[in-house]
Design an enzyme around this catalytic site. Structure first.
Site, PDB file in Angstrom:
ATOM      1  N   PHE A  58       3.294  68.541  -4.334  1.00  0.00           N
ATOM      2  CA  PHE A  58       2.172  67.742  -4.825  1.00  0.00           C
ATOM      3  C   PHE A  58       1.435  68.518  -5.925  1.00  0.00           C
ATOM      4  O   PHE A  58       1.125  69.681  -5.770  1.00  0.00           O
ATOM      5  CB  PHE A  58       1.212  67.412  -3.674  1.00  0.00           C
ATOM      6  CG  PHE A  58      -0.005  66.649  -4.130  1.00  0.00           C
ATOM      7  CD1 PHE A  58       0.104  65.364  -4.651  1.00  0.00           C
ATOM      8  CD2 PHE A  58      -1.272  67.232  -4.066  1.00  0.00           C
ATOM      9  CE1 PHE A  58      -1.004  64.676  -5.095  1.00  0.00           C
ATOM     10  CE2 PHE A  58      -2.390  66.538  -4.498  1.00  0.00           C
ATOM     11  CZ  PHE A  58      -2.257  65.251  -5.019  1.00  0.00           C
ATOM     12  N   GLN A  59       1.170  67.839  -7.022  1.00  0.00           N
ATOM     13  CA  GLN A  59       0.492  68.428  -8.185  1.00  0.00           C
ATOM     14  C   GLN A  59       1.188  69.688  -8.696  1.00  0.00           C
ATOM     15  O   GLN A  59       0.545  70.656  -9.068  1.00  0.00           O
ATOM     16  CB  GLN A  59      -0.996  68.678  -7.894  1.00  0.00           C
ATOM     17  CG  GLN A  59      -1.758  67.369  -7.723  1.00  0.00           C
ATOM     18  CD  GLN A  59      -3.273  67.517  -7.765  1.00  0.00           C
ATOM     19  OE1 GLN A  59      -3.812  68.571  -7.411  1.00  0.00           O
ATOM     20  NE2 GLN A  59      -3.959  66.474  -8.218  1.00  0.00           N
ATOM     21  N   GLU A 105      -9.670  67.810 -18.548  1.00  0.00           N
ATOM     22  CA  GLU A 105      -9.163  69.160 -18.832  1.00  0.00           C
ATOM     23  C   GLU A 105      -8.890  69.378 -20.311  1.00  0.00           C
ATOM     24  O   GLU A 105      -9.027  70.491 -20.816  1.00  0.00           O
ATOM     25  CB  GLU A 105      -7.894  69.445 -18.023  1.00  0.00           C
ATOM     26  CG  GLU A 105      -8.139  69.669 -16.539  1.00  0.00           C
ATOM     27  CD  GLU A 105      -8.083  68.376 -15.740  1.00  0.00           C
ATOM     28  OE1 GLU A 105      -7.989  67.274 -16.342  1.00  0.00           O
ATOM     29  OE2 GLU A 105      -8.136  68.454 -14.490  1.00  0.00           O
ATOM     30  N   MET A 107      -8.038  56.778 -41.741  1.00  0.00           N
ATOM     31  CA  MET A 107      -7.067  57.460 -42.599  1.00  0.00           C
ATOM     32  C   MET A 107      -5.740  56.708 -42.606  1.00  0.00           C
ATOM     33  O   MET A 107      -5.118  56.550 -43.659  1.00  0.00           O
ATOM     34  CB  MET A 107      -6.867  58.912 -42.144  1.00  0.00           C
ATOM     35  CG  MET A 107      -6.051  59.747 -43.111  1.00  0.00           C
ATOM     36  SD  MET A 107      -6.751  59.794 -44.781  1.00  0.00           S
ATOM     37  CE  MET A 107      -7.598  61.378 -44.766  1.00  0.00           C
ATOM     38  N   LYS A 147      -1.449  79.405  -5.806  1.00  0.00           N
ATOM     39  CA  LYS A 147      -2.505  79.374  -4.776  1.00  0.00           C
ATOM     40  C   LYS A 147      -2.471  80.613  -3.878  1.00  0.00           C
ATOM     41  O   LYS A 147      -3.492  81.243  -3.627  1.00  0.00           O
ATOM     42  CB  LYS A 147      -2.293  78.109  -3.932  1.00  0.00           C
ATOM     43  CG  LYS A 147      -3.311  77.879  -2.838  1.00  0.00           C
ATOM     44  CD  LYS A 147      -3.064  76.506  -2.210  1.00  0.00           C
ATOM     45  CE  LYS A 147      -4.185  76.100  -1.270  1.00  0.00           C
ATOM     46  NZ  LYS A 147      -4.026  76.674   0.056  1.00  0.00           N
TER      47      LYS A 147
END
Lengths: 561, 161
Positions: free
Chosen positions: A112-113, A50, A475, A162
């Site tokens: 959940f999630q 993602e 760097m 949802k």
């Protein structure tokens, strides 16, 4: 009127906004939406992480000027975009990130999630929304695109539960947006513009300091006009590169920590600095109380909060860079003949340039990263879109590639996000398919999102990835070398994979260059190949980025080599 | 310097978090913050008391204005304004200190709003300095608990323009 569900309204709404691509990754809570996407003309680019979806949407926005869109699931899907959203926020990139959310009746239950993404992204978005009611959905989408793309652009997160996706309502897309707390000021104050005019006419050593705002507002033409009418030399910030032609005689380079000697000396000696769409970042100013000690400072910016934030400004002008410069140019033309000759000032700058040009030494026989970038520049005639990651390769790209056009240098300037380059190139290539897109990266940065090779290959995107491989976090290693007595720690990357084989395992082409003599042919071959190509340039491990202004020092105190 | 800032915001879920989050993420301090609905039920008024030099206060105001849900920001300190805060103070009520407490409450035009065998609850309204003063006087007698509302404020008269 016909009733639609939330998923259908989502698709109708983004089509109204002209969305062509969505970058994302699916998940359980948005299955209804993905089912509706199946039948829609929107092209969905499936990334492998993602974070990359957010960077790709960001790269698409930077390359096209349109709003980039990503769509991810709830919980970990949403938290994975946080770095991408923060990257876009710091660089003022217009983006709308849609996240799935658990059903409204479960929010707050640690379902959940579930993650409170609106809470998490509150301080790294321009604005964000949780859509509680399907009746609000089209209005929220309309507002989010409007907020993302107007004023000082920035990312907006829209959280989609949802059940809202399956709830039904009538679809009506608002024709207008009215937000009483949001009215960006576009036109500069005429009185302030007149004051600037006077300063330009009186100044002996003026300097234009142009940032990313020039590119965001499409003010490159106006900036060029201003510089030419009043004969004012131009320095760019990292974000501003490409906003002024890199080969123009009035262009003197990037200022700041790794700017060339002449750009920093010009800043130090100028008697008038006109900042356009720039925000006096600490990497630009060095020690603030020693920044441009002799200059009056004019600041043109659309965001009032950037004015006098780090540096006290003498003449602020709040407005869109393009609109303000247009007005200023119009008035300047009327007094063009009275403007002083800048010959002496330009000579002085030239003198700095010739005594301390950007340079590097090739004496040790090892492959030099600057040479690779010069060759990439030659082979693409400065017309490619260069996406970088963050670190030494980024600074060498900024120094040695001469950017001719706006939207041709895409880099995470503010947040400094390693792993930005490859996914951003994917977005850029989709936005500008006719252009050559090169991701100049380091071996450290590349490994932060290399899984996106699969996305590039799957979509047959002929992106070229040039890894300037010094087998270290270069760097940080440079800082350890210069400021910590060479006590190298946690910067060695000798566990690197074989990048050629790695590329091949993804179905991309892998090439390796170890000697200067191989650079030309390899670049030529890679550019002519309609494939995703990874080139592993094995560069001199000890090469450093110079000049360097140590953090917190005045700009004039550069370490030259 | 202390500044009292009035902030008109959308009366929406999450706005308080946006405003308070802005202060914490930018390192500004909040001395007090109070929120309530206005005559327009879609608008809430926040009164924020903060401290900082001119440059910090300028940033506080500009950053507040950047928030989409913020409708109007006014630094009342620049103007002639009134400020009030209310406090509830629970103090010990033994017979020795009774008259002293009553005297202090009288002087400060407070009210005793609860009386129980062991304690009083006193209500006092005033500007922050007055509240601080009564707390200072009651402290030696024995304060058990306090609850302060934080300031609410308004500019005097009718604004020009």
């Amino acid at each position: 009127m016909k009733k639609c569900n939330g998923a259908e309204i989502f698709i109708e709404s983004i089509l109204k906004e002209g969305v062509e691509y969505i970058f994302g990754l699916p998940g359980a809570v948005l299955c209804e939406l993905y089912d509706k996407l199946y039948d829609s003309p929107v092209k969905f680019i499936l990334t492998r992480h993602e974070q990359a979806a957010a960077h790709a949407a960001d790269g698409y926005a930077r390359a096209s000027g349109k709003v980039g869109v990503c769509l991810v699931t709830s919980g970990p899907g949403a938290t994975n975009i946080v770095t991408g959203v923060a990257t876009a926020f710091m660089d003022s990139i217009p983006m709308v990130a849609f996240t799935g959310q658990v059903p409204t009746n479960m929010i707050g239950d640690d379902a959940f999630q579930e993650a409170d993404i609106v809470g998490v992204t509150r301080t790294i978005t321009k604005h964000n929304y949780l859509v509680n009611d399907v009746a609000e959905l089209s209005k929220v989408i309309r507002e989010s695109f409007y907020i993302a793309s107007t004023g000082r652009p920035g990312p907006v997160v829209v959280d989609l539960p949802k059940d809202v996706m399956s709830a039904m309502t009538e679809f009506k897309y608002p024709s207008k947006v009215e937000i009483r707390g949001y009215n960006p000021n576009i036109h500069g104050h005429p009185g302030q513009i007149d004051r600037v005019l006077k300063e330009i006419a009186n100044s002996k050593k003026p300097l234009l300091y142009a940032g990313g705002g020039v590119i965001l507002s499409g003010a490159s033409k106006e900036l060029l006009e201003l510089a030419e009418i009043a004969e004012i030399p131009v320095v760019n910030t990292l974000m501003g590169l490409g906003g002024f032609p890199g080969t123009h005689k009035l262009f003197i380079g990037m200022l700041g920590m790794h700017g060339p000697f002449c750009a920093n000396m010009a800043t130090n000696h100028a008697d008038l600095i006109i900042a356009v769409g720039a925000r006096f970042d600490d990497r630009v100013t060095g020690r603030v109380d020693k920044f441009a000690p002799e200059a009056k400072i004019v600041h043109i910016d659309i965001d009032p909060s950037t004015i006098s934030k780090n540096i006290k400004v003498d003449i602020p002008i709040v407005g869109d860079a393009r609109e303000v410069l247009k007005e200023l140019n119009k008035k300047l033309r009327e007094i063009e003949k009275e403007l002083p000759d800048r010959k002496k000032w330009l000579e002085e700058i030239n003198e700095w340039h010739s005594t301390h040009p950007l340079s590097y030494s090739k004496t040790n026989g090892l492959l030099k990263p600057q040479f690779v970038i010069e060759k990439l520049y030659e082979h693409t005639k400065g017309k490619a879109i260069i996406c970088t990651d963050v670190g030494q390769h980024q600074m060498w790209s900024a120094q040695f590639y001469k950017f001719e056009e706006p939207r041709s240098f895409l880099s995470s300037g503010g947040l400094g996000t390693m792993g930005f380059g490859l996914p951003a190139s994917i977005g850029a290539k989709l936005a500008q398919p006719q252009k050559t897109v090169i991701n100049i990266t380091g071996d450290g940065s590349f490994q932060m999102n290399l899984q996106e090779l699969a996305t590039a290959v799957q979509n047959e995107l002929p992106i070229k990835i040039a890894i300037l491989n010094n087998c270290s976090y270069g760097m940080v290693r440079q800082w350890q070398s210069l400021f910590y007595k060479g006590r190298y720690y946690a910067t060695d990357l000798h566990g690197n994979p074989d990048f050629v084989k790695l590329a091949e395992s993804f179905g991309a082409v892998g090439m390796r260059v170890t000697k200067e003599g191989e650079v030309d042919d390899t670049i030529k071959q890679a550019l002519n190949m309609p494939k995703t190509v990874v080139i592993d340039f094995r560069i001199d491990r000890d090469e450093k980025v110079y000049p360097m202004v140590p953090a917190g020092s005045p700009l004039k105190d550069m370490i030259i080599d | 310097m202390k500044h009292t800032i009035s902030v008109m915001v959308e009366n929406k879920f999450g706005v308080l978090a946006r405003v308070s989050g802005l202060f914490s993420s930018r390192g500004f301090n909040i001395e007090s913050l109070s929120v309530g609905e206005t005559t327009d039920s879609t608008v809430s008024r926040m009164t924020i008391v903060t401290r900082g030099d001119d440059q910090i206060i300028e940033q506080v105001i500009k950053q507040l204005r950047r928030l989409i849900d913020v409708i109007k920001v006014t630094d009342l300190t620049e103007d002639n304004f009134v400020e009030r805060e209310m406090v509830l103070i629970k103090v010990n009520s033994d017979s020795k200190s009774k008259s002293e407490v009553l005297e202090i409450v009288n002087v400060f035009r407070g009210k005793i709003i609860d009386l129980s065998p062991r304690s009083y609850i006193i209500e006092v309204t005033g500007d922050s300095e007055k509240i601080d003063a009564i707390l200072g006087l009651l402290k030696p007698i024995g304060i058990k608990e306090i609850a302060r509302t934080g300031s609410v404020a308004m500019s005097r008269g009718v604004k020009k323009g």
